[in-house]
Motif scaffolding. Structure first.
Motif, PDB file in Angstrom:
ATOM      1  N   ILE A  42       0.819  -1.211   0.000  1.00  0.00           N
ATOM      2  CA  ILE A  42       0.000   0.000   0.000  1.00  0.00           C
ATOM      3  C   ILE A  42       0.855   1.265   0.000  1.00  0.00           C
ATOM      4  N   GLY A  43       1.870   1.317   0.851  1.00  0.00           N
ATOM      5  CA  GLY A  43       2.728   2.497   0.904  1.00  0.00           C
ATOM      6  C   GLY A  43       3.398   2.751  -0.432  1.00  0.00           C
ATOM      7  N   SER A  44       3.848   1.681  -1.088  1.00  0.00           N
ATOM      8  CA  SER A  44       4.498   1.805  -2.394  1.00  0.00           C
ATOM      9  C   SER A  44       3.521   2.311  -3.449  1.00  0.00           C
ATOM     10  N   LEU A  45       2.280   1.850  -3.403  1.00  0.00           N
ATOM     11  CA  LEU A  45       1.262   2.325  -4.348  1.00  0.00           C
ATOM     12  C   LEU A  45       1.068   3.829  -4.210  1.00  0.00           C
ATOM     13  N   LEU A  46       0.966   4.292  -2.977  1.00  0.00           N
ATOM     14  CA  LEU A  46       0.741   5.719  -2.722  1.00  0.00           C
ATOM     15  C   LEU A  46       1.943   6.560  -3.135  1.00  0.00           C
ATOM     16  N   ARG A  47       3.143   6.027  -2.943  1.00  0.00           N
ATOM     17  CA  ARG A  47       4.345   6.796  -3.274  1.00  0.00           C
ATOM     18  C   ARG A  47       4.603   6.859  -4.779  1.00  0.00           C
ATOM     19  N   ARG A  48       4.300   5.766  -5.487  1.00  0.00           N
ATOM     20  CA  ARG A  48       4.715   5.682  -6.886  1.00  0.00           C
ATOM     21  C   ARG A  48       3.641   6.081  -7.898  1.00  0.00           C
ATOM     22  N   ALA A  49       2.386   6.112  -7.467  1.00  0.00           N
ATOM     23  CA  ALA A  49       1.303   6.471  -8.399  1.00  0.00           C
ATOM     24  C   ALA A  49       1.381   7.918  -8.897  1.00  0.00           C
ATOM     25  N   PRO A  50       1.648   8.905  -8.039  1.00  0.00           N
ATOM     26  CA  PRO A  50       1.639  10.298  -8.518  1.00  0.00           C
ATOM     27  C   PRO A  50       2.626  10.575  -9.653  1.00  0.00           C
ATOM     28  N   LEU A  51       3.871  10.125  -9.506  1.00  0.00           N
ATOM     29  CA  LEU A  51       4.871  10.369 -10.545  1.00  0.00           C
ATOM     30  C   LEU A  51       4.493   9.650 -11.836  1.00  0.00           C
ATOM     31  N   LEU A  52       4.055   8.402 -11.726  1.00  0.00           N
ATOM     32  CA  LEU A  52       3.690   7.643 -12.918  1.00  0.00           C
ATOM     33  C   LEU A  52       2.555   8.341 -13.666  1.00  0.00           C
ATOM     34  N   ALA A  53       1.541   8.810 -12.933  1.00  0.00           N
ATOM     35  CA  ALA A  53       0.393   9.481 -13.564  1.00  0.00           C
ATOM     36  C   ALA A  53       0.834  10.758 -14.282  1.00  0.00           C
ATOM     37  N   LYS A  54       1.680  11.551 -13.649  1.00  0.00           N
ATOM     38  CA  LYS A  54       2.151  12.803 -14.264  1.00  0.00           C
ATOM     39  C   LYS A  54       2.966  12.531 -15.517  1.00  0.00           C
ATOM     40  N   LYS A  55       3.834  11.538 -15.455  1.00  0.00           N
ATOM     41  CA  LYS A  55       4.667  11.204 -16.605  1.00  0.00           C
ATOM     42  C   LYS A  55       3.826  10.657 -17.760  1.00  0.00           C
ATOM     43  N   LEU A  56       2.841   9.824 -17.455  1.00  0.00           N
ATOM     44  CA  LEU A  56       1.992   9.273 -18.508  1.00  0.00           C
ATOM     45  C   LEU A  56       1.213  10.385 -19.212  1.00  0.00           C
ATOM     46  N   ALA A  57       0.766  11.375 -18.445  1.00  0.00           N
ATOM     47  CA  ALA A  57       0.043  12.504 -19.038  1.00  0.00           C
ATOM     48  C   ALA A  57       0.938  13.246 -20.023  1.00  0.00           C
ATOM     49  N   ILE A  58       2.218  13.361 -19.681  1.00  0.00           N
ATOM     50  CA  ILE A  58       3.178  14.028 -20.582  1.00  0.00           C
ATOM     51  C   ILE A  58       3.411  13.188 -21.831  1.00  0.00           C
ATOM     52  N   PHE A  59       3.604  11.882 -21.649  1.00  0.00           N
ATOM     53  CA  PHE A  59       3.847  10.998 -22.798  1.00  0.00           C
ATOM     54  C   PHE A  59       2.652  10.990 -23.752  1.00  0.00           C
ATOM     55  N   LEU A  60       1.443  11.052 -23.207  1.00  0.00           N
ATOM     56  CA  LEU A  60       0.233  10.990 -24.030  1.00  0.00           C
ATOM     57  C   LEU A  60       0.041  12.243 -24.882  1.00  0.00           C
ATOM     58  N   LYS A  61       0.764  13.285 -24.570  1.00  0.00           N
ATOM     59  CA  LYS A  61       0.669  14.515 -25.374  1.00  0.00           C
ATOM     60  C   LYS A  61       1.347  14.343 -26.731  1.00  0.00           C
ATOM     61  N   GLU A  62       2.174  13.305 -26.849  1.00  0.00           N
ATOM     62  CA  GLU A  62       2.813  13.000 -28.126  1.00  0.00           C
ATOM     63  C   GLU A  62       1.874  12.091 -28.924  1.00  0.00           C
ATOM     64  N   PRO A  63       1.185  12.636 -29.924  1.00  0.00           N
ATOM     65  CA  PRO A  63       0.141  11.871 -30.629  1.00  0.00           C
ATOM     66  C   PRO A  63       0.649  10.665 -31.407  1.00  0.00           C
ATOM     67  N   ASN A  64       1.928  10.640 -31.740  1.00  0.00           N
ATOM     68  CA  ASN A  64       2.440   9.539 -32.549  1.00  0.00           C
ATOM     69  C   ASN A  64       2.959   8.354 -31.743  1.00  0.00           C
ATOM     70  N   PHE A  65       2.981   8.477 -30.424  1.00  0.00           N
ATOM     71  CA  PHE A  65       3.442   7.357 -29.602  1.00  0.00           C
ATOM     72  C   PHE A  65       2.441   6.206 -29.679  1.00  0.00           C
ATOM     73  N   SER A  66       2.935   5.007 -29.933  1.00  0.00           N
ATOM     74  CA  SER A  66       2.081   3.816 -29.964  1.00  0.00           C
ATOM     75  C   SER A  66       1.868   3.296 -28.554  1.00  0.00           C
ATOM     76  N   SER A  67       0.993   2.313 -28.424  1.00  0.00           N
ATOM     77  CA  SER A  67       0.759   1.677 -27.119  1.00  0.00           C
ATOM     78  C   SER A  67       2.050   1.086 -26.583  1.00  0.00           C
ATOM     79  N   LEU A  68       2.829   0.464 -27.478  1.00  0.00           N
ATOM     80  CA  LEU A  68       4.096  -0.130 -27.068  1.00  0.00           C
ATOM     81  C   LEU A  68       5.057   0.934 -26.544  1.00  0.00           C
ATOM     82  N   GLU A  69       5.154   2.044 -27.239  1.00  0.00           N
ATOM     83  CA  GLU A  69       6.058   3.112 -26.809  1.00  0.00           C
ATOM     84  C   GLU A  69       5.608   3.729 -25.492  1.00  0.00           C
TER      85      GLU A  69
END
Length: 403
Positions: free
Chosen positions: A289-316
């Motif tokens: 549980i502690g690890s979920l709480l610590r690691r979710a915020p950074l992952l969510a922020k980074k994914l939002a940035i990656f998704l701004k690149e329209p040409n990135f595939s699911s694999l990328e």
């Protein structure tokens, strides 16, 4: 058919922890699960209070103990009645409050009662085909459905060590633990026959819940093959009977079984994992549980940035997500924990008790950091080296694979 930014599989703590952070990123998200995210979670979740304090969530504890102890003494010769005092607060999470808090921040995410049957990647997009025939498209699929995921690829491991536990919340003929006390590990074994002691050790995890109600749980740290629930139940009742304690009333029975040594998933795959599916269970403690709480915020922020690149595939997108979730630092720490777990699994009861007795002689900062996986890699190496140097000879030989 609309194309989602992210489709989340699962509705347990891992799924909701990540979804609650992703919901802050203005993304088009849906979730699918065989269970409703509003269905009450069954198992109890314990955590060191400081981990929730870090996120301002300490109000989510239903119970908090300052009297935290363990028993590592020789269960036959001296009865092991002198406790090791931890002087560090432990808490029990209020599952309903925790679940509701996460659901509140998941506002706007729709969950569908579906089961993912197949995931295909086509034209840079992932398509999830459900058992009902429903098809959903997303730029990225995140599997947070647990360690049994069939969509996350990882190296094959023949002998998967599992932590198993059987517990009872109820009333007893006499208190199984002292008033206002939490027992992290009670290895006293005078209730077992010599033949039983030769088998994998197990310990009591127990707490006073107030109002003459207690939670007692017989736990196997990690073993292969794993303990059966019936065997752990038999051991727990034998432990209680040895103290002249009978179970008077059962409010809840708990059965836990989860892997401790799953290999890390491959990074080069088109589905991203989180939680048990991503091998995030702490190999040394079983906590997550502690690890979920610590690691979710950074992952969510980074994914939002990656998704701004329209040409990135699911694999990328998934590959980049895996690199955020498992950077070099965390991979190396995980490997050290995995090595330690393999050695502990080879210890007999006497050597294991000796190991833990010595482990809790580390400074509070050191042992807490070890159990919560918050020590930086150099510090972790230092603590493990210090632990080895200060260990009795029989523990040193065990860590070096010398019988």
């Amino acid at each position: 058919m609309e194309t989602l930014d992210i489709l989340i599989l699962g509705s347990g703590p891992a799924a909701l922890c990540l979804a609650s952070e992703l919901a802050k990123q203005n993304l088009n998200i849906k979730g699918i699960s065989t269970k409703s995210p509003y269905e009450k979670w069954e198992n109890t979740y314990g955590i060191w209070a400081s981990e929730l304090e870090e996120f301002g969530l300490v109000s989510l504890l239903s119970h908090r103990w300052s009297k935290t102890v363990s028993y590592f003494g020789d269960g036959i010769k001296d009865k092991g009645n002198s406790p090791t005092k931890h002087y560090y607060d432990y808490g029990l999470i209020n599952q309903e409050a925790f679940q509701n808090e996460l659901l509140k921040t998941c506002k706007g995410i729709q969950w569908l009662n579906e089961t993912a049957k197949l995931i295909k990647s086509k034209n840079k997009i992932s398509e999830v085909i459900c058992s009902s025939g429903l098809k959903l498209k997303a730029r990225l699929v995140i599997d947070a459905s647990g360690h049994k995921s069939k969509f996350i690829k990882r190296p094959f491991l023949k002998e998967v060590a599992q932590q198993a536990a059987y517990g009872i919340v109820g009333k007893f003929s006499a208190p199984p633990v002292k008033k206002d006390q939490f027992v992290l590990m009670d290895f006293r074994s005078d209730h077992l026959e010599d033949e039983e002691l030769l088998k994998s050790p197990s310990f009591l995890y127990a707490m006073d819940l107030g109002s003459e109600t207690y939670f007692v749980e017989e736990t196997s740290l990690a073993s292969y093959p794993s303990f059966s629930q019936d065997h752990l139940k038999k051991r727990l009742l034998s432990r209680l009977n040895n103290k002249g304690i009978k179970v008077v009333e059962i409010f809840h029975e708990e059965n836990c079984l989860f892997p401790m040594n799953l290999p890390l998933p491959y990074k080069n795959q088109s589905v991203l994992g989180f939680g048990g599916a991503a091998s995030m269970v702490h190999p040394a403690s079983g906590y997550m549980i502690g690890s979920l709480l610590r690691r979710a915020p950074l992952l969510a922020k980074k994914l939002a940035i990656f998704l701004k690149e329209p040409n990135f595939s699911s694999l990328e997108l998934a590959t980049k997500g895996w690199s955020v979730l498992w950077p070099y630092e965390l991979i190396q720490r995980h490997r050290l924990y995995q090595y330690g777990l393999r050695r502990l699994m080879s210890f007999d009861e006497s050597r294991l008790r000796c190991f833990f007795s010595n482990f809790f002689k580390l400074s509070t900062e050191e042992w807490v950091g070890f159990l919560t996986n918050t020590l930086p890699l150099p510090k972790l190496i230092y603590v493990m080296s210090k632990m080895f140097i200060n260990s009795p000879l029989k523990v040193k030989l065990g860590m070096l694979k010398i019988k």
